[in-house]
Write a protein that holds these residues in place. Sequence first.
Motif, PDB file in Angstrom:
ATOM      1  N   UNK A  70       0.784  -1.339   0.054  1.00  0.00           N
ATOM      2  CA  UNK A  70       0.152   0.011  -0.085  1.00  0.00           C
ATOM      3  C   UNK A  70       1.104   1.424   0.047  1.00  0.00           C
ATOM      4  N   UNK A  71       2.091   0.935  -0.015  1.00  0.00           N
ATOM      5  CA  UNK A  71       3.026   2.222   0.120  1.00  0.00           C
ATOM      6  C   UNK A  71       2.992   3.317  -0.912  1.00  0.00           C
ATOM      7  N   UNK A  72       2.666   2.619  -2.100  1.00  0.00           N
ATOM      8  CA  UNK A  72       2.491   3.535  -3.217  1.00  0.00           C
ATOM      9  C   UNK A  72       1.441   4.576  -3.330  1.00  0.00           C
ATOM     10  N   UNK A  73       0.486   3.726  -2.514  1.00  0.00           N
ATOM     11  CA  UNK A  73      -0.950   4.510  -2.429  1.00  0.00           C
ATOM     12  C   UNK A  73      -0.859   5.424  -1.562  1.00  0.00           C
ATOM     13  N   UNK A  74       0.057   5.196  -0.295  1.00  0.00           N
ATOM     14  CA  UNK A  74       0.027   6.357   0.522  1.00  0.00           C
ATOM     15  C   UNK A  74       0.779   7.466  -0.078  1.00  0.00           C
ATOM     16  N   UNK A  75       1.862   7.216  -0.891  1.00  0.00           N
ATOM     17  CA  UNK A  75       2.347   8.344  -1.767  1.00  0.00           C
ATOM     18  C   UNK A  75       1.291   9.003  -2.822  1.00  0.00           C
ATOM     19  N   UNK A  76       0.328   8.536  -3.129  1.00  0.00           N
ATOM     20  CA  UNK A  76      -0.661   9.174  -3.940  1.00  0.00           C
ATOM     21  C   UNK A  76      -1.561  10.044  -3.032  1.00  0.00           C
ATOM     22  N   UNK A  96      -3.294  -8.544   2.922  1.00  0.00           N
ATOM     23  CA  UNK A  96      -3.816  -7.398   3.539  1.00  0.00           C
ATOM     24  C   UNK A  96      -3.407  -6.375   2.990  1.00  0.00           C
ATOM     25  N   UNK A  97      -2.177  -6.158   2.837  1.00  0.00           N
ATOM     26  CA  UNK A  97      -1.227  -5.031   2.346  1.00  0.00           C
ATOM     27  C   UNK A  97      -1.849  -4.740   0.825  1.00  0.00           C
ATOM     28  N   UNK A  98      -2.161  -5.935   0.094  1.00  0.00           N
ATOM     29  CA  UNK A  98      -2.767  -5.569  -1.367  1.00  0.00           C
ATOM     30  C   UNK A  98      -4.096  -5.162  -1.156  1.00  0.00           C
ATOM     31  N   UNK A  99      -5.013  -5.504  -0.014  1.00  0.00           N
ATOM     32  CA  UNK A  99      -6.257  -5.165   0.020  1.00  0.00           C
ATOM     33  C   UNK A  99      -6.241  -3.760   0.620  1.00  0.00           C
ATOM     34  N   UNK A 100      -5.204  -3.017   1.512  1.00  0.00           N
ATOM     35  CA  UNK A 100      -5.202  -1.923   1.608  1.00  0.00           C
ATOM     36  C   UNK A 100      -4.740  -0.873   0.475  1.00  0.00           C
ATOM     37  N   UNK A 101      -3.934  -1.332  -0.266  1.00  0.00           N
ATOM     38  CA  UNK A 101      -3.566  -0.667  -1.604  1.00  0.00           C
ATOM     39  C   UNK A 101      -5.073  -0.509  -2.296  1.00  0.00           C
ATOM     40  N   UNK A 129      -7.003   3.286  -3.219  1.00  0.00           N
ATOM     41  CA  UNK A 129      -7.033   3.717  -4.406  1.00  0.00           C
ATOM     42  C   UNK A 129      -8.444   3.851  -4.777  1.00  0.00           C
ATOM     43  N   UNK A 130      -9.202   2.870  -4.552  1.00  0.00           N
ATOM     44  CA  UNK A 130     -10.870   3.320  -5.004  1.00  0.00           C
ATOM     45  C   UNK A 130     -11.656   4.061  -4.093  1.00  0.00           C
ATOM     46  N   UNK A 131     -11.094   4.125  -2.624  1.00  0.00           N
ATOM     47  CA  UNK A 131     -11.926   5.218  -1.704  1.00  0.00           C
ATOM     48  C   UNK A 131     -11.528   6.700  -2.376  1.00  0.00           C
ATOM     49  N   UNK A 132     -10.182   6.844  -2.604  1.00  0.00           N
ATOM     50  CA  UNK A 132      -9.838   8.103  -3.178  1.00  0.00           C
ATOM     51  C   UNK A 132     -10.313   8.388  -4.414  1.00  0.00           C
ATOM     52  N   UNK A 133     -10.798   7.311  -5.343  1.00  0.00           N
ATOM     53  CA  UNK A 133     -11.278   7.634  -6.613  1.00  0.00           C
ATOM     54  C   UNK A 133     -12.751   8.119  -6.319  1.00  0.00           C
ATOM     55  N   UNK A 134     -13.297   7.525  -5.445  1.00  0.00           N
ATOM     56  CA  UNK A 134     -14.769   7.777  -4.953  1.00  0.00           C
ATOM     57  C   UNK A 134     -14.788   9.320  -4.540  1.00  0.00           C
ATOM     58  N   UNK A 135     -14.010   9.694  -3.793  1.00  0.00           N
ATOM     59  CA  UNK A 135     -13.840  11.198  -3.223  1.00  0.00           C
ATOM     60  C   UNK A 135     -13.484  12.130  -3.965  1.00  0.00           C
ATOM     61  N   UNK A 136     -12.240  11.967  -4.849  1.00  0.00           N
ATOM     62  CA  UNK A 136     -11.634  12.994  -5.759  1.00  0.00           C
ATOM     63  C   UNK A 136     -11.837  12.789  -7.286  1.00  0.00           C
ATOM     64  N   UNK A 137     -12.700  11.709  -7.544  1.00  0.00           N
ATOM     65  CA  UNK A 137     -12.979  11.403  -8.959  1.00  0.00           C
ATOM     66  C   UNK A 137     -11.582  10.982  -9.613  1.00  0.00           C
ATOM     67  N   UNK A 138     -11.806  10.030 -10.533  1.00  0.00           N
ATOM     68  CA  UNK A 138     -10.695   9.547 -11.503  1.00  0.00           C
ATOM     69  C   UNK A 138      -9.964  10.514 -12.262  1.00  0.00           C
TER      70      UNK A 138
END
Lengths: 411, 295
Positions: B41-47, B101-106, B110-119
């Motif tokens: 999930x580290x790459x997504x933390x960066x996002x 679990x880490x892949x799940x968090x990733x 990704x998709x929670x952010x996509x929901x809130x900030x749009x793709x």
Amino acid sequence: MDVAKRNLLCTDKFSKGELVMRFGKRSLRVAGMLLGAAMLSSVFTGCGDDQAKDSKEIRVGANFEMSGNVANYGNATFEGLQLAIDEVNEAGGINGKTIKLIKADSKSEASESANAATKLISDDKVKVLVGPATTGSVLAEVQIATDNKVPIIAPCATSPKVTVDNGKVQPYVFRSCFIDPLQGDVMATFATKTLKAKTAVIYIDSSSDYSKSLGQVFKEKFEAAGGKVLMEEAFLQKDQDFKATLTKIKTANADVIFIPAYYEEVGKIVKQARELGITVPLLGTDGWDDTKVVDIAGAAPLNNTFFSSHYSDQDKDVQGFIEAFKKKYNHAPNVFAALGYDAGKMLIDAIKRAGSDDPEKICKALAETKDLQVGTGKITMDKDHNPIKSAVILEMKDGVKVLKEKITPQA
Amino acid sequence: MDFASQFVQQLINGISLGSIYALIALGYTMIYGIIKLINFAHGDIYMVGAYIGFFAITMIHVSIVPALLISMVVTGLLGMLVERLAYKPLRQAPRISVLITAIGVSFFLEYTSMYFVSPTPRTFPAVFDNVSLHFGSFMVNGQQLLIFGITFILMVVLTYIVQKTKIGKAMRAVSFDVETAQLMGIDADRVISITFGIGSALAAAAGVLVGVYYNSIDPLMGIMPGLKAFVAAVLGGIGILPGAMAGGLILGVIEALVSGFISSTFRDAAAFAILILVLLFKPSGLLGKNTREKV
């Protein structure tokens, strides 16, 4: 037109080990719900309306991306189509019959597009299908429409695959926009004739069929016109850093750089190229036609760039359409709306000439479309069900698109 | 442009790209060092860090340095929260469960952010005038200097924390042996939590810098840099801090040189081929020590 891009977004995920099952389950559930809804609606409307209404209205299915990733494309195209249909209905319809548009949402997904087409054909008994906007969603409904002998008009799917599959023309599929290779041809001619370019570099997105095929056509036509392609470079969808390759491209000192790609990467490439001191004209295709390019690259770096597209709001031929559109929707049309309008015009013309709402006759009339005046110009259908249609070349000047040339290919 | 100045230009391009990889790789390596988890999930933390920086600049109108600090603090806290909710309950579970679990968090991020900030990608506002400095025939711009400067400062601070402070000592102790460290009175859970915080803050800094440099962020932007940074961490020797820094820079420079002098289409292939070679000949990474497992 953007479907390769969307597909890629998906493959990105799969490469990381996406659990396919999860997706499978979800779409099953959705399919189940749809099936349930379809059954219910057929219970309520199952009989009675066919004969009574058929004499007065011609039912046309509008299968578009009303929600999802590319909802912008679907909604705009539908608005254009609706305008064309309203115009003819208000003028008294065709031979006393009005056209009734029945909407369905393809949710920007190929499987949903197939579901929506099935519903339109079997429940709503439509005679013609229009849409969806993107290539992948159109391809998903081709089999269903062909099996039921219902013609499809694709307003803006530009991939050659839509109408010709393995060298065979799809008998029931037509489109009302030009195909990708035409743009490569148009830009090569523009580079050699107008810009007097002798050398070029081609920089493509190697993860997109759209980009690859355009690069290939450009190379053939540019070299046939006596030009020389000095370098061919590639990047991948979602890349952020283009400086290394651009530094190399700069050493080639070419007269023009051709970048057939989508707006997100194009914006970054233009920005980084100008930062590295590349000042030559940058050329592109309709993937550039989005305001995001200006947001990402900035207005000044975009000066001296040119790209081909379907329509320009400065073209005097389209002013009538723009005015009617603004009157109806209170906002300016974009390129998708213009293409949707063209599809509507093509459909109306075919129904008029067919003299009936029989799908087979409409299909035959569509294939015979000739010198028809639509919103963006004149179209004539070729033997592959692709219209011969004019393209425009737009120049970016301080962040604003300016019509540079309008090119009409010879039939 | 002659060969030498093109080479120097490519080095500059490569080092600015490599600095970003290095900042992300540091977080990977710290987390691996301490609980042997490859935190996908580290790459997504960066996002997420990039988005927090974006909102700090556009909504509360701060300049680049405060935006960077806000993003680092908030993302650091997010990293600690993720650790607390997703990884801590699995401390005794087999390693594969934590990895999944880490892949799940990733995906969740990704998709929670996509929901809130749009793709749709967002464009970073121009935070400072971008000047280009010309040295002969090659050039460096202000954003690249910013990246070099901030990466250098963060690496110095991190080295100081790990080598000279009490918490750094505790981190090193826990990474040697969790149980022994606990017997010595170290609160291992707290140390692990702080490690996640620091690693996530570094990723957030990388995210904001990327936003400023490339001018565009989107919810799936973390996938590829996350994988590349993982490669960088393994290249330098996973679990070793100087290894992650070196690995990131080497990877960035290799990518630039391959696209500049061979072909851009071989860029990623070369990066991953080098990873395979390193794993074949020096499995513990360039700076790693070969340790024998005791039986």
